[in-house]
Design an enzyme around this catalytic site. Structure first.
Site, PDB file in Angstrom:
ATOM      1  N   ARG A 192      70.893 -26.624  12.112  1.00 45.96           N
ATOM      2  CA  ARG A 192      69.900 -27.689  11.960  1.00 45.96           C
ATOM      3  C   ARG A 192      68.952 -27.691  13.150  1.00 45.96           C
ATOM      4  O   ARG A 192      67.809 -28.133  13.037  1.00 45.96           O
ATOM      5  CB  ARG A 192      70.588 -29.055  11.798  1.00 45.96           C
ATOM      6  CG  ARG A 192      69.605 -30.226  11.711  1.00 45.96           C
ATOM      7  CD  ARG A 192      70.233 -31.483  11.130  1.00 45.96           C
ATOM      8  NE  ARG A 192      71.422 -31.883  11.831  1.00 45.96           N
ATOM      9  CZ  ARG A 192      71.455 -32.604  12.955  1.00 45.96           C
ATOM     10  NH1 ARG A 192      70.329 -32.999  13.530  1.00 45.96           N
ATOM     11  NH2 ARG A 192      72.602 -32.934  13.512  1.00 45.96           N
ATOM     12  N   TYR A 200      46.929 -33.077  -2.047  1.00 41.60           N
ATOM     13  CA  TYR A 200      48.091 -32.785  -2.882  1.00 41.60           C
ATOM     14  C   TYR A 200      48.715 -34.098  -3.359  1.00 41.60           C
ATOM     15  O   TYR A 200      48.842 -35.043  -2.587  1.00 41.60           O
ATOM     16  CB  TYR A 200      49.091 -31.962  -2.089  1.00 41.60           C
ATOM     17  CG  TYR A 200      50.365 -31.645  -2.831  1.00 41.60           C
ATOM     18  CD1 TYR A 200      50.340 -30.961  -4.041  1.00 41.60           C
ATOM     19  CD2 TYR A 200      51.598 -32.037  -2.323  1.00 41.60           C
ATOM     20  CE1 TYR A 200      51.510 -30.680  -4.725  1.00 41.60           C
ATOM     21  CE2 TYR A 200      52.770 -31.756  -2.996  1.00 41.60           C
ATOM     22  CZ  TYR A 200      52.712 -31.083  -4.205  1.00 41.60           C
ATOM     23  OH  TYR A 200      53.879 -30.802  -4.878  1.00 41.60           O
ATOM     24  N   ASP A 226      45.487 -29.221   5.722  1.00 41.07           N
ATOM     25  CA  ASP A 226      46.333 -28.532   4.753  1.00 41.07           C
ATOM     26  C   ASP A 226      45.503 -27.396   4.174  1.00 41.07           C
ATOM     27  O   ASP A 226      44.535 -27.618   3.447  1.00 41.07           O
ATOM     28  CB  ASP A 226      46.778 -29.497   3.656  1.00 41.07           C
ATOM     29  CG  ASP A 226      47.740 -28.853   2.653  1.00 41.07           C
ATOM     30  OD1 ASP A 226      47.705 -27.615   2.503  1.00 41.07           O
ATOM     31  OD2 ASP A 226      48.513 -29.587   2.010  1.00 41.07           O
ATOM     32  N   LYS A 280      53.907 -21.543  -1.897  1.00 40.33           N
ATOM     33  CA  LYS A 280      52.764 -21.033  -2.633  1.00 40.33           C
ATOM     34  C   LYS A 280      52.430 -19.604  -2.200  1.00 40.33           C
ATOM     35  O   LYS A 280      53.232 -18.712  -2.353  1.00 40.33           O
ATOM     36  CB  LYS A 280      51.591 -22.003  -2.474  1.00 40.33           C
ATOM     37  CG  LYS A 280      51.944 -23.490  -2.720  1.00 40.33           C
ATOM     38  CD  LYS A 280      52.585 -23.760  -4.055  1.00 40.33           C
ATOM     39  CE  LYS A 280      52.636 -25.239  -4.424  1.00 40.33           C
ATOM     40  NZ  LYS A 280      53.369 -26.116  -3.519  1.00 40.33           N
TER      41      LYS A 280
END
Length: 412
Positions: A65, A118, A190, A215
Site C-alpha cells: 500500500r 468526465y 485532465d 484509456k
C-alpha cells in the site's frame, strides 16, 4: 540524424522512453521484460518504522500500500512520457481525481472547474466536494476570460479538461494557467483524451496532469488505473497524505498491464489519429450525419487552437444524426466491428450515444449560457466514437452498413 547517448542517459526520444523508461533487466534472472512483484509485504530491518509519517523517497519497500516495485516502474515511465518530475498511480482515474482534490482543497477553499468534464468528476464536484465545505464554481473554459471572472481570493485550484469529455471542446491551457497563477491558484488538467502523445500540460504552465490510465495509456481495455503527475514535492504529498491513507492503490498486475500498453503508446496514437481522421471525413460527407466534431477537422470550432496546442489529434470524435436516440438502437444492432460500449482509447473501436437532456439532468449542472455552449457542440445528443486500431476502411464500411438502417432525413 543519429542521437549519440551514454548508457543510462535520460536524454532519449519519446518512443525510446515509452519502451525503456522505468525498466531495467532483472539483476537476478537477467530477464529483459519487466516482471510482476505481487508480494504485499517485504522483509524489513529491525526497528523499521511502520508509519506513513516517516515515509519518504528513501523508504525501502515494506508494504505494497505504501509502494511496490512494479507500480514504481510504471510511475517512472509515466513521468518520462509526460515530462513530469514524478507520478503517483492509483487504482482508477477517479481515485486519482479524488486524491488531487483532497490534497489541494480544504473546508473554506474554492474550486473552479470546467463545466464539462468526465461525468464522475462532474458529479463528485456537484455533491461530495461541496459537502466538505468547499465551494465550487463551474465555468466554460473555452473562453479563458470566464475563468478570470470566476476566480476568488480563496480559489486554491483550477481544474480543466481538454479535450473535454464528451463534447471535444478545447481549453487554451497556457492562457488558463497564466490567469490562474496571477491569482495564486494551482492548475490541474485532465488530458486523458489527448494522452501524453497529444499534449504536455506541464509545459504549457499546468501544475498537475491527470490521466485515466484505463484509456489510451493502457490501450487494450483490460486494466483500470489512474495517475496524477507533477513536481516531486506535490507527488510526495499526494502519496503520503492521500494515497497511503485512503488506500486507492493500483494493483501490481494492473500496473504491469498498463506499463506494457504504455510501451506502444506513441505508435498507437499515430494509428488512432490516422484512423479517426479518415472516419471523421467519411462521416462528414455522409448524408445521414448532420455534424461531426473532431479537433483534426477544419470544421472544429477551435481547430486553430487544436492545431497549435495538440501534437496528436487523438482517436476521439463525435457525430450527430437526426433522432439520435432511435438511431442508437439501430447502430447497436447493425454494427459488427465497432462495439456499442462505454469507455475509450482501446485497440477496438467503441461507440456510445449520449443524449443531451440526460447529460444535463444527471452529470452537468449548468447555467442557461453554459447549456447553450454545451448544445453548440452536442446538439440534442452525440455518438461518442473512440476509433481503435482497425483498418479505417473497415470502420467506414461498418458505419455505412449501420447508417443504412437509419431513416433518411432532409438532405443537408
Amino acid at each position: 540524424m543519429i542521437r549519440v547517448t551514454e548508457k543510462n542517459t535520460p536524454h532519449r526520444g519519446l518512443m525510446t522512453d515509452a519502451v525503456h523508461a522505468g525498466e531495467t533487466p532483472d539483476p537476478v534472472t537477467r530477464a529483459s521484460a519487466p516482471g510482476i512483484v505481487t508480494s504485499t509485504t517485504f522483509l524489513a530491518d529491525a526497528g523499521a518504522s511502520f508509519s506513513a509519517e516517516d515515509f519518504g523517497d528513501a523508504t525501502p519497500y515494506l508494504y505494497s500500500r505504501w509502494k511496490n516495485p512494479t507500480v514504481d516502474q510504471l510511475e517512472q515511465k509515466l513521468a518520462a512520457l509526460e515530462g513530469a518530475e514524478a507520478a503517483v498511480a492509483f487504482g482508477s482515474g477517479m481515485a486519482a481525481v479524488t486524491a488531487l482534490l483532497l490534497y489541494n482543497l480544504s473546508a473554506g477553499d474554492h474550486l473552479v472547474i470546467s463545466d464539462v468534464s468526465y461525468a464522475a468528476t462532474a458529479e463528485m464536484t456537484n455533491e461530495l466536494i461541496p459537502r466538505l465545505g468547499i465551494s465550487v464554481t463551474k465555468v466554460d473554459m473555452s473562453d479563458p476570460e470566464n475563468l478570470r471572472d470566476a476566480l476568488r481570493p480563496n480559489t486554491r485550484l483550477v481544474y480543466a479538461e481538454t479535450p473535454a469529455n464528451p463534447i471535444l471542446r478545447l481549453t487554451d491551457i497556457e492562457a488558463v494557467a497564466g490567469i490562474a497563477h496571477e491569482n495564486g491558484s494551482k492548475v490541474a488538467v485532465d488530458a486523458t483524451f489527448a494522452s501524453p502523445i497529444g499534449i504536455h500540460p506541464l509545459e504549457l504552465g499546468a501544475d498537475y496532469v491527470i490521466h485515466s490510465l484505463t484509456k489510451y495509456i493502457c490501450g487494450h481495455g483490460d486494466a483500470i488505473g489512474g495517475a496524477v503527475l507533477g513536481n516531486r514535492k506535490d507527488m510526495a504529498g499526494i502519496r503520503k497524505e492521500v494515497e497511503i491513507r485512503t488506500g486507492g492503490i493500483l494493483s501490481p498486475f494492473n500496473a504491469w498491464l498498463i506499463q506494457r500498453g504504455a510501451s506502444t503508446l506513441p505508435l498507437r496514437m499515430k494509428a488512432h489519429e490516422t484512423g479517426a481522421l479518415a472516419v471523421a471525413k467519411f462521416l462528414e460527407d455522409h448524408p445521414k450525419v448532420t455534424r461531426v466534431v473532431y479537433p483534426g477537422l477544419a470544421s472544429h470550432p477551435q481547430h486553430a487552437l487544436a492545431a497549435r496546442q495538440l501534437k496528436n489529434f487523438s482517436g476521439m470524435l463525435t457525430f450527430q444524426v437526426a433522432d439520435g436516440a432511435n438511431a442508437a438502437k439501430i447502430l447497436a444492432d447493425r454494427l459488427s466491428i465497432i462495439h456499442y460500449a462505454v469507455s475509450l482509447g482501446h485497440v477496438r473501436s467503441l461507440v456510445f450515444y449520449l443524449p443531451t437532456d440526460e447529460m444535463l439532468r444527471t452529470s452537468f449542472r449548468m447555467t442557461p449560457a453554459q447549456e447553450r455552449s454545451y448544445r453548440a457542440f452536442a446538439g440534442d445528443g452525440i455518438f461518442r466514437l473512440s476509433v481503435g486500431l482497425e483498418d479505417p476502411e473497415d470502420l467506414c464500411a461498418d458505419l455505412e452498413y449501420a447508417l443504412a438502417g437509419v431513416p433518411s432525413t432532409t438532405p443537408r
